[in-house]
Enzyme design. Structure first.
Site, PDB file in Angstrom:
ATOM      1  N   LYS A 176      23.589  34.642  46.948  1.00 32.88           N
ATOM      2  CA  LYS A 176      23.974  36.034  46.689  1.00 32.88           C
ATOM      3  C   LYS A 176      23.818  36.334  45.196  1.00 32.88           C
ATOM      4  O   LYS A 176      24.304  35.570  44.361  1.00 32.88           O
ATOM      5  CB  LYS A 176      25.431  36.260  47.101  1.00 32.88           C
ATOM      6  CG  LYS A 176      25.684  36.060  48.586  1.00 32.88           C
ATOM      7  CD  LYS A 176      27.167  36.142  48.905  1.00 32.88           C
ATOM      8  CE  LYS A 176      27.973  35.094  48.203  1.00 32.88           C
ATOM      9  NZ  LYS A 176      29.380  35.039  48.650  1.00 32.88           N
ATOM     10  N   THR A 208      34.802  46.089  43.908  1.00 30.19           N
ATOM     11  CA  THR A 208      33.954  45.072  44.554  1.00 30.19           C
ATOM     12  C   THR A 208      34.786  43.882  45.030  1.00 30.19           C
ATOM     13  O   THR A 208      34.252  42.799  45.227  1.00 30.19           O
ATOM     14  CB  THR A 208      32.872  44.571  43.577  1.00 30.19           C
ATOM     15  OG1 THR A 208      33.535  44.111  42.388  1.00 30.19           O
ATOM     16  CG2 THR A 208      31.853  45.639  43.238  1.00 30.19           C
ATOM     17  N   GLY A 210      36.232  41.357  47.362  1.00 25.64           N
ATOM     18  CA  GLY A 210      35.926  40.922  48.731  1.00 25.64           C
ATOM     19  C   GLY A 210      34.493  41.157  49.171  1.00 25.64           C
ATOM     20  O   GLY A 210      34.193  41.078  50.368  1.00 25.64           O
ATOM     21  N   THR A 211      33.583  41.403  48.228  1.00 23.30           N
ATOM     22  CA  THR A 211      32.180  41.641  48.630  1.00 23.30           C
ATOM     23  C   THR A 211      31.596  40.414  49.344  1.00 23.30           C
ATOM     24  O   THR A 211      30.894  40.547  50.347  1.00 23.30           O
ATOM     25  CB  THR A 211      31.277  41.987  47.420  1.00 23.30           C
ATOM     26  OG1 THR A 211      31.554  41.073  46.367  1.00 23.30           O
ATOM     27  CG2 THR A 211      31.494  43.401  46.949  1.00 23.30           C
ATOM     28  N   GLY A 212      31.912  39.221  48.815  1.00 22.40           N
ATOM     29  CA  GLY A 212      31.353  37.991  49.414  1.00 22.40           C
ATOM     30  C   GLY A 212      31.884  37.769  50.821  1.00 22.40           C
ATOM     31  O   GLY A 212      31.129  37.433  51.742  1.00 22.40           O
ATOM     32  N   CYS A 213      33.196  37.975  50.999  1.00 24.31           N
ATOM     33  CA  CYS A 213      33.809  37.803  52.334  1.00 24.31           C
ATOM     34  C   CYS A 213      33.214  38.809  53.311  1.00 24.31           C
ATOM     35  O   CYS A 213      32.860  38.468  54.451  1.00 24.31           O
ATOM     36  CB  CYS A 213      35.320  38.030  52.270  1.00 24.31           C
ATOM     37  SG  CYS A 213      36.185  36.907  51.175  1.00 24.31           S
TER      38      CYS A 213
HETATM   39  N1  LIG Z   1      27.733  46.011  42.206  1.00 25.01           N
HETATM   40  C1  LIG Z   1      27.014  45.711  43.303  1.00 25.01           C
HETATM   41  N2  LIG Z   1      26.070  46.572  43.748  1.00 25.01           N
HETATM   42  C2  LIG Z   1      25.349  46.295  44.870  1.00 25.01           C
HETATM   43  N3  LIG Z   1      25.481  45.163  45.584  1.00 25.01           N
HETATM   44  C3  LIG Z   1      26.401  44.257  45.184  1.00 25.01           C
HETATM   45  C4  LIG Z   1      27.212  44.482  44.023  1.00 25.01           C
HETATM   46  N4  LIG Z   1      28.052  43.405  43.871  1.00 25.01           N
HETATM   47  C5  LIG Z   1      27.767  42.579  44.896  1.00 25.01           C
HETATM   48  N5  LIG Z   1      26.773  43.072  45.677  1.00 25.01           N
HETATM   49  C6  LIG Z   1      26.249  42.479  46.905  1.00 25.01           C
HETATM   50  O1  LIG Z   1      27.373  41.993  47.632  1.00 25.01           O
HETATM   51  C7  LIG Z   1      27.092  40.747  48.250  1.00 25.01           C
HETATM   52  C8  LIG Z   1      28.088  39.703  47.705  1.00 25.01           C
HETATM   53  O2  LIG Z   1      27.616  39.297  46.462  1.00 25.01           O
HETATM   54  P1  LIG Z   1      28.378  38.558  45.290  1.00 25.01           P
HETATM   55  O3  LIG Z   1      29.108  39.573  44.486  1.00 25.01           O
HETATM   56  O4  LIG Z   1      27.349  37.768  44.571  1.00 25.01           O
HETATM   57  O5  LIG Z   1      29.411  37.618  46.059  1.00 25.01           O
HETATM   58  P2  LIG Z   1      30.917  37.203  45.752  1.00 25.01           P
HETATM   59  O6  LIG Z   1      31.798  38.361  46.125  1.00 25.01           O
HETATM   60  O7  LIG Z   1      31.112  36.011  46.622  1.00 25.01           O
HETATM   61  O8  LIG Z   1      31.000  36.893  44.279  1.00 25.01           O
HETATM   62  C9  LIG Z   1      25.611  40.461  47.928  1.00 25.01           C
HETATM   63  O9  LIG Z   1      24.819  40.935  48.982  1.00 25.01           O
HETATM   64  C10 LIG Z   1      25.377  41.253  46.652  1.00 25.01           C
HETATM   65  O10 LIG Z   1      24.031  41.602  46.489  1.00 25.01           O
HETATM   66  C1  LIG Z   2      42.138  34.837  50.680  1.00 24.33           C
HETATM   67  C2  LIG Z   2      40.944  35.089  49.842  1.00 24.33           C
HETATM   68  N1  LIG Z   2      39.750  34.613  50.215  1.00 24.33           N
HETATM   69  C3  LIG Z   2      38.650  34.839  49.453  1.00 24.33           C
HETATM   70  C4  LIG Z   2      38.739  35.551  48.282  1.00 24.33           C
HETATM   71  C5  LIG Z   2      37.536  35.780  47.423  1.00 24.33           C
HETATM   72  O1  LIG Z   2      36.762  36.694  48.048  1.00 24.33           O
HETATM   73  P1  LIG Z   2      35.340  37.216  47.509  1.00 24.33           P
HETATM   74  O2  LIG Z   2      34.687  37.909  48.632  1.00 24.33           O
HETATM   75  O3  LIG Z   2      34.610  36.121  46.834  1.00 24.33           O
HETATM   76  O4  LIG Z   2      35.776  38.330  46.525  1.00 24.33           O
HETATM   77  P2  LIG Z   2      36.277  38.330  45.051  1.00 24.33           P
HETATM   78  O5  LIG Z   2      37.557  37.590  44.895  1.00 24.33           O
HETATM   79  O6  LIG Z   2      35.137  37.749  44.253  1.00 24.33           O
HETATM   80  O7  LIG Z   2      36.483  39.774  44.811  1.00 24.33           O
HETATM   81  C6  LIG Z   2      40.002  36.059  47.920  1.00 24.33           C
HETATM   82  N2  LIG Z   2      40.145  36.785  46.804  1.00 24.33           N
HETATM   83  N3  LIG Z   2      41.088  35.797  48.707  1.00 24.33           N
END
Ligand SMILES: Nc1ncnc2c1ncn2[C@@H]1O[C@H](COP(=O)(O)OP(=O)(O)O)[C@@H](O)[C@H]1O
Ligand SMILES: Cc1ncc(COP(=O)(O)OP(=O)(O)O)c(N)n1
Length: 266
Positions: A176, A208, A210-213
């Protein structure tokens, strides 16, 4: 409702509702999939950060999986926050026992605010026990860097890291790119031979959390419905982009994305 697809999430609870179990179940529901859960830990958190982490006994995680999988079953499963090695080993045991093949691993390590959601020594258990069972692993750039020891700041470095992680056993690696320092984001899928790239523009917002979840839950829901992996990634990508674009303005920190997001194939 005959033939309803089912997906299970094995993850931590986010009291603020934007990430973890709550994000996963909302996303499964929105994508038309029946969601079940095994909670690994309870976190006390909101949009401003994580104030407390309370892991559940390993036996409680194991029993939740056993009760759900022995009765309801699942078409796909995902893991999120697993917190420590003993939970990881038990989750792997149950995944093998119930022969869950469509397994998405989101290797959650650190929350945006810096709170540790995986203990340092648990990374070895993740590599040895869980990665070889994964259909796809979905690391963000800091997680991939931690797993490989590589510097990952460019798409070329993402491709190199994907090759190294693929050697650890998952059938596919979904890198990602949300943490790229660029307005052009690219998420990269590697199947051991070919790379598939999903490029899109960064949305400028602080909402943003929880985007990864949410992304990995959408991917799991699509796999549960029988969508092929490349199409499942493409749909999960469209879902998270729409969810970020239409994020409700909730809380004083990093707010959640919109789990009611609608995309045109639904
Ligand atoms: N600001 C943003 N604009 C558009 N897409 C985003 C943005 N932030 C994250 N994404 C998308 O959200 C998904 C999760 O990405 P990421 O942020 O790298 O994960 P995590 O939440 O685990 O850190 C990916 O598909 C990424 O391209
Ligand atoms: C209970 C719990 N699980 C996972 C996360 C992290 O989620 P993620 O989608 O990576 O989002 P961010 O924390 O990067 O915003 C969490 N916070 N809590």
């Amino acid at each position: 409702m005959a033939g309803l697809a089912k997906a299970m999430t094995i993850a931590g609870s986010d009291s603020g509702g934007g990430a973890g179990i709550q994000a996963d179940l909302k996303t499964f529901h929105q994508l038309g999939v029946y969601g079940t859960s095994a909670i690994t830990a309870i976190t006390a958190q909101n949009t401003k950060g994580v104030a407390g982490v309370y892991p559940l006994p390993t036996e409680a995680v194991s029993q939740q999986m056993n009760e759900v999988l022995s009765d309801i079953g699942t078409d796909a499963a995902k893991t999120g926050m697993l917190f420590h090695a003993e939970i990881i080993e038990e989750v792997a045991k149950q995944i093998r026992h119930f022969e869950v093949t469509k397994l998405v691993i989101d290797p959650v390590m650190i929350a945006k605010g810096g709170a540790k959601l995986l203990q340092d020594e648990a990374i070895t258990a993740l590599r040895n026990h869980l990665l070889p069972l994964a259909e796809v692993i979905t690391p963000n750039l800091p997680e991939a860097a931690y797993m490989t020891g590589l510097l990952i700041e460019t798409p070329e470095q993402m491709r190199e890291a994907a090759k190294v992680i693929h050697q650890m056993g998952p059938r596919h690696v979904m890198m990602k790119g949300g943490h790229l320092q660029d307005d052009a984001i690219v998420d990269i899928l590697f199947d051991g031979r070919d790379f598939y790239e999903f490029a899109h523009k960064r949305i400028h917002t602080r909402h943003t959390h929880g985007t990864g979840c949410t992304f990995s839950a959408a991917l799991t829901a699509e796999l549960a419905k029988g969508t092929s992996l490349v199409h499942a990634v493409e749909r999960a990508n469209r879902f998270i982009i729409e969810a970020i674009k239409t994020a409700p303005q909730i809380g004083g920190g990093h707010g959640p994305t919109n789990h009611w997001a609608v995309i045109d194939y639904m």
